[in-house]
Design an enzyme around this catalytic site. Structure first.
Site, PDB file in Angstrom:
ATOM      1  N   PRO A  24       0.846  -1.205   0.000  1.00  0.00           N
ATOM      2  CA  PRO A  24       0.000   0.000   0.000  1.00  0.00           C
ATOM      3  C   PRO A  24       0.881   1.254   0.000  1.00  0.00           C
ATOM      4  O   PRO A  24       1.286   1.754   1.046  1.00  0.00           O
ATOM      5  CB  PRO A  24      -0.801  -0.133   1.302  1.00  0.00           C
ATOM      6  CG  PRO A  24       0.070  -0.958   2.200  1.00  0.00           C
ATOM      7  CD  PRO A  24       0.844  -1.886   1.319  1.00  0.00           C
ATOM      8  N   ASP A  65       5.811   2.416   2.325  1.00  0.00           N
ATOM      9  CA  ASP A  65       4.862   1.336   2.595  1.00  0.00           C
ATOM     10  C   ASP A  65       4.033   1.713   3.822  1.00  0.00           C
ATOM     11  O   ASP A  65       4.569   1.862   4.924  1.00  0.00           O
ATOM     12  CB  ASP A  65       5.645   0.045   2.838  1.00  0.00           C
ATOM     13  CG  ASP A  65       4.757  -1.187   2.955  1.00  0.00           C
ATOM     14  OD1 ASP A  65       3.575  -1.038   3.321  1.00  0.00           O
ATOM     15  OD2 ASP A  65       5.254  -2.296   2.712  1.00  0.00           O
ATOM     16  N   HIS A  66       2.710   1.848   3.617  1.00  0.00           N
ATOM     17  CA  HIS A  66       1.837   2.289   4.707  1.00  0.00           C
ATOM     18  C   HIS A  66       1.751   1.254   5.832  1.00  0.00           C
ATOM     19  O   HIS A  66       1.290   1.573   6.942  1.00  0.00           O
ATOM     20  CB  HIS A  66       0.432   2.593   4.181  1.00  0.00           C
ATOM     21  CG  HIS A  66      -0.059   3.949   4.561  1.00  0.00           C
ATOM     22  ND1 HIS A  66       0.092   4.472   5.830  1.00  0.00           N
ATOM     23  CD2 HIS A  66      -0.699   4.909   3.847  1.00  0.00           C
ATOM     24  CE1 HIS A  66      -0.429   5.680   5.876  1.00  0.00           C
ATOM     25  NE2 HIS A  66      -0.917   5.982   4.691  1.00  0.00           N
ATOM     26  N   ARG A  67       2.176   0.029   5.582  1.00  0.00           N
ATOM     27  CA  ARG A  67       2.165  -0.973   6.646  1.00  0.00           C
ATOM     28  C   ARG A  67       3.283  -0.716   7.647  1.00  0.00           C
ATOM     29  O   ARG A  67       3.204  -1.111   8.817  1.00  0.00           O
ATOM     30  CB  ARG A  67       2.327  -2.379   6.052  1.00  0.00           C
ATOM     31  CG  ARG A  67       1.198  -2.806   5.139  1.00  0.00           C
ATOM     32  CD  ARG A  67       1.517  -4.099   4.418  1.00  0.00           C
ATOM     33  NE  ARG A  67       2.690  -3.972   3.569  1.00  0.00           N
ATOM     34  CZ  ARG A  67       3.170  -4.937   2.777  1.00  0.00           C
ATOM     35  NH1 ARG A  67       2.555  -6.114   2.743  1.00  0.00           N
ATOM     36  NH2 ARG A  67       4.238  -4.738   2.030  1.00  0.00           N
TER      37      ARG A  67
END
Length: 426
Positions: A224, A398-400
């Site tokens: 994401p 990376d949004h994680r």
């Protein structure tokens, strides 16, 4: 007993072809020793072994295409008794079979014939396997040499670090045809069946594009992404660099790209959530900062090998590392550690005339930093409007592993370092 396996040499690699063994059964290997050469769609990569031990068995013959993670060789650990090499016993037994035959006429003939096939195979491994001073040959040049009947070991390389290129092979083939009268009839036939250098380059380019597309599709499917951009004023950094370079010869001067790489590494050291890998549904921070540098290849495509331990290096050392890395990448001669362990990647398309670049993250990394073209722009600084040299810095993350707030602080840290160029020399 240790199994040495095919390493993953980038997110876009599922398999590789074993081009060369640099060790043989019975050889002792140390950590970091180059033991094999593997050809991928992007380069011929020197594969390092990160275990110490003694080679017991080579499981894969040269020329075999192997999946990532498949065993390549077996090693005995230090202090462990090495098992006998399985192929040694059958060879000896075959050599002793002929004397058992009772028929006199056959017994007189076989001692003459039998030693020939038994004696000749051991010769090549003993001579060539331990050789560590070989010259680099690009995979395309090696294939062309085979198709044209050219001994690639006798070809003089004119590429970076003496690498043998397609042109070198063509010149060698032309020289052979002009100096040997009977040769053209023998060598022209197979050459006619082979691909031309242009066709080989096109085929390799297509294979590379497929690999890159597969990796980037995986990245956009699984990661994401979020994107941020920030304009950085470069006047202080470029002025400082110009004064520094004025005291050095042309060959010792440092490029602005090196300042950007060092600034990103220092920011990644400070904000660890951008420096590491997403594995097994969790973020794994990296212990060191190994910056992957996106390098465009002359035939098309790109690679992003790593410069290791960037925060700890002086600018002169980083410049030397970058120059060497670009030359070897374009000669298709990289090392497995450079391809497999970048912890964050930097891409710089400034020389292509674009203002900004928004990259796609290399799996399993969690961030990529891009720099556009430095240019003079109107900006507000120190309470006034003036013209300054600025660059658009972007972050794909990376949004994680992180969020936009931390990403903004990360880009601000890159800016802060570039406003204090003296910090880059430490």
């Amino acid at each position: 007993m240790i199994e040495f396996t095919m390493p993953a040499l980038g997110a876009d690699m599922d398999e590789g072809k074993l081009d060369e063994w640099l060790v043989k059964p019975g050889d002792a290997v140390t950590r970091g020793q180059i033991v094999a050469v593997v050809e991928t769609t992007k380069a011929a990569v020197e594969v390092e072994c990160w275990q110490e031990g003694t080679v017991v068995e080579l499981l894969v013959p040269v020329g075999t295409t192997v999946q990532v993670g498949a065993p390549l060789a077996r090693l005995a650990e230090p202090g462990e008794a090495a098992e006998p090499v399985p192929v040694a016993e059958p060879v000896a037994a075959v050599a002793e079979v002929p004397p058992v035959v009772e028929v006199p006429p056959v017994a007189q003939v076989r001692p003459v014939v039998a030693p020939a096939p038994v004696a000749s195979p051991p010769v090549p491994p003993v001579v060539t396997a331990p050789e560590h001073h070989r010259r680099w040959v690009s995979p395309a040049a090696r294939r062309l040499a085979q198709s044209m009947g050219v001994d690639v070991e006798a070809v003089t390389g004119t590429g970076p670090q003496g690498a043998v290129t397609l042109n070198d092979v063509e010149h060698a083939a032309a020289h052979t045809r002009t100096t040997q009268a009977p040769a053209p009839a023998a060598t022209t036939a197979p050459a006619a069946q082979a691909l031309s250098p242009k066709e080989l380059a096109a085929k390799r380019g297509a294979e590379m594009r497929r690999s890159i597309a597969a990796a980037m599709s995986r990245s956009k499917r699984e990661i994401p992404h979020y994107y941020l951009a920030h304009e950085i004023v470069l006047d202080k950094a470029l002025g400082w660099l110009a004064e520094r370079n004025a005291e050095r010869s042309i060959t010792e001067r440092v490029l602005p790209a090196v300042l950007q790489i060092k600034a990103v590494a220092l920011a990644a050291q400070r904000f660890g959530e951008f420096n590491g890998f997403w594995r097994n549904d969790s973020f794994e921070p990296a212990a060191a900062v190994h910056v992957g540098v996106a390098i465009s290849l002359r035939g098309g495509g790109l690679v992003a090998p790593a410069i290791h331990d960037v925060p700890d290096k002086k600018l002169d050392e980083l410049m030397a590392n970058l120059t060497d890395l670009v030359a070897r990448a374009r000669a298709f001669s990289l090392r497995s550690s450079e391809m497999s362990d970048p912890t964050i990647t930097v891409t710089n398309l400034g020389d292509q005339g674009v203002d900004s670049v928004f990259g796609v993250i290399y799996p399993q990394q969690v961030a990529m930093v891009g720099f556009g073209k430095p240019a003079q722009r109107v900006c507000a600084a120190d309470g006034a409007i003036r013209i300054a040299t600025t660059v658009q810095a972007s972050l794909a993350a990376d949004h994680r592993a992180s969020d936009g707030h931390r990403g903004a602080l990360f880009l601000a840290a890159v800016d802060e370092v570039l406003q204090q160029p003296d910090l880059l020399e430490k």
